[in-house]
Design a protein around this motif. Structure first.
Motif, PDB file in Angstrom:
ATOM      1  N   PRO A  49       0.839  -1.209   0.000  1.00 22.66           N
ATOM      2  CA  PRO A  49       0.000   0.000   0.000  1.00 22.66           C
ATOM      3  C   PRO A  49       0.875   1.260   0.000  1.00 22.66           C
ATOM      4  O   PRO A  49       1.983   1.261   0.536  1.00 22.66           O
ATOM      5  CB  PRO A  49      -0.797  -0.111   1.296  1.00 22.66           C
ATOM      6  CG  PRO A  49      -0.773  -1.577   1.632  1.00 22.66           C
ATOM      7  CD  PRO A  49       0.531  -2.096   1.115  1.00 22.66           C
ATOM      8  N   GLU A  50       0.353   2.330  -0.596  1.00 17.03           N
ATOM      9  CA  GLU A  50       1.114   3.577  -0.740  1.00 17.03           C
ATOM     10  C   GLU A  50       1.643   4.085   0.604  1.00 17.03           C
ATOM     11  O   GLU A  50       2.790   4.526   0.705  1.00 17.03           O
ATOM     12  CB  GLU A  50       0.265   4.646  -1.425  1.00 17.03           C
ATOM     13  CG  GLU A  50       1.016   5.900  -1.771  1.00 17.03           C
ATOM     14  CD  GLU A  50       2.164   5.694  -2.754  1.00 17.03           C
ATOM     15  OE1 GLU A  50       3.155   6.433  -2.664  1.00 17.03           O
ATOM     16  OE2 GLU A  50       2.070   4.790  -3.616  1.00 17.03           O
ATOM     17  N   GLY A  51       0.828   4.014   1.635  1.00 21.77           N
ATOM     18  CA  GLY A  51       1.256   4.479   2.963  1.00 21.77           C
ATOM     19  C   GLY A  51       2.445   3.684   3.481  1.00 21.77           C
ATOM     20  O   GLY A  51       3.363   4.251   4.084  1.00 21.77           O
ATOM     21  N   ASP A  52       2.423   2.368   3.262  1.00 23.20           N
ATOM     22  CA  ASP A  52       3.550   1.523   3.691  1.00 23.20           C
ATOM     23  C   ASP A  52       4.807   1.846   2.885  1.00 23.20           C
ATOM     24  O   ASP A  52       5.907   1.877   3.427  1.00 23.20           O
ATOM     25  CB  ASP A  52       3.205   0.040   3.537  1.00 23.20           C
ATOM     26  CG  ASP A  52       2.149  -0.424   4.516  1.00 23.20           C
ATOM     27  OD1 ASP A  52       1.820   0.339   5.458  1.00 23.20           O
ATOM     28  OD2 ASP A  52       1.647  -1.548   4.346  1.00 23.20           O
ATOM     29  N   PHE A  53       4.622   2.102   1.578  1.00 20.39           N
ATOM     30  CA  PHE A  53       5.779   2.452   0.760  1.00 20.39           C
ATOM     31  C   PHE A  53       6.384   3.775   1.222  1.00 20.39           C
ATOM     32  O   PHE A  53       7.603   3.913   1.306  1.00 20.39           O
ATOM     33  CB  PHE A  53       5.421   2.525  -0.730  1.00 20.39           C
ATOM     34  CG  PHE A  53       6.609   2.880  -1.577  1.00 20.39           C
ATOM     35  CD1 PHE A  53       7.522   1.899  -1.933  1.00 20.39           C
ATOM     36  CD2 PHE A  53       6.848   4.189  -1.957  1.00 20.39           C
ATOM     37  CE1 PHE A  53       8.651   2.226  -2.688  1.00 20.39           C
ATOM     38  CE2 PHE A  53       7.966   4.520  -2.710  1.00 20.39           C
ATOM     39  CZ  PHE A  53       8.872   3.535  -3.070  1.00 20.39           C
ATOM     40  N   GLU A  54       5.530   4.738   1.538  1.00 22.23           N
ATOM     41  CA  GLU A  54       6.028   6.038   2.017  1.00 22.23           C
ATOM     42  C   GLU A  54       6.822   5.850   3.308  1.00 22.23           C
ATOM     43  O   GLU A  54       7.871   6.478   3.488  1.00 22.23           O
ATOM     44  CB  GLU A  54       4.868   7.007   2.235  1.00 22.23           C
ATOM     45  CG  GLU A  54       4.181   7.445   0.962  1.00 22.23           C
ATOM     46  CD  GLU A  54       5.081   8.231   0.021  1.00 22.23           C
ATOM     47  OE1 GLU A  54       5.971   8.963   0.497  1.00 22.23           O
ATOM     48  OE2 GLU A  54       4.898   8.096  -1.204  1.00 22.23           O
ATOM     49  N   SER A  55       6.342   4.982   4.198  1.00 21.65           N
ATOM     50  CA  SER A  55       7.067   4.711   5.446  1.00 21.65           C
ATOM     51  C   SER A  55       8.407   4.053   5.163  1.00 21.65           C
ATOM     52  O   SER A  55       9.424   4.414   5.759  1.00 21.65           O
ATOM     53  CB  SER A  55       6.237   3.801   6.362  1.00 21.65           C
ATOM     54  OG  SER A  55       5.058   4.448   6.749  1.00 21.65           O
TER      55      SER A  55
END
Length: 116
Positions: A49-55
């Motif tokens: 997920p995009e949020g996990d990638f950003e993290s």
């Protein structure tokens, strides 16, 4: 979760990622952009997920340079080597650096190692 997924898929995925990173590194400087890392993960079915990638990106790009190197990626995923492996690497390096210069030219590596 990413670390678990990668460790389940094994060394082949990791070495494949390394080879892929070297192929897409057009400047040959060892760095990848955020878009390049995202594409590489997609190619190896490691999407998240995009949020996990950003993290993940925030962890990898701790210098805020908008790029990350392959060594930092490996360190972030696998952490430090255990003492046994560190000792083994030091022993191998001492053998390769027989002139005690602090660096090992490829010609010296070729004298000691044959991949055949």
């Amino acid at each position: 979760i990413f670390r678990e997924t990668l460790s389940k898929r094994g060394v082949r995925v990791l070495t494949g990622l390394g080879k892929y990173f070297r192929q897409i590194d057009k400047k040959k400087n060892g760095f990848l952009s955020q878009a390049a890392l995202k594409e590489a993960l997609k190619v190896f079915y490691l999407e998240m997920p995009e949020g996990d990638f950003e993290s993940l990106w925030l962890i990898l790009d701790d210098s805020k340079s908008d790029k990350v190197d392959y060594g930092e990626f490996i360190h972030a995923i696998f952490g430090e080597m255990n003492e046994y492996r560190k000792a083994f690497v030091r022993k191998a390096y001492r053998k390769l650096d027989f002139n005690k210069t602090g660096s090992v030219p490829m010609v010296d590596v070729r004298k000691c190692y044959c991949a055949k």
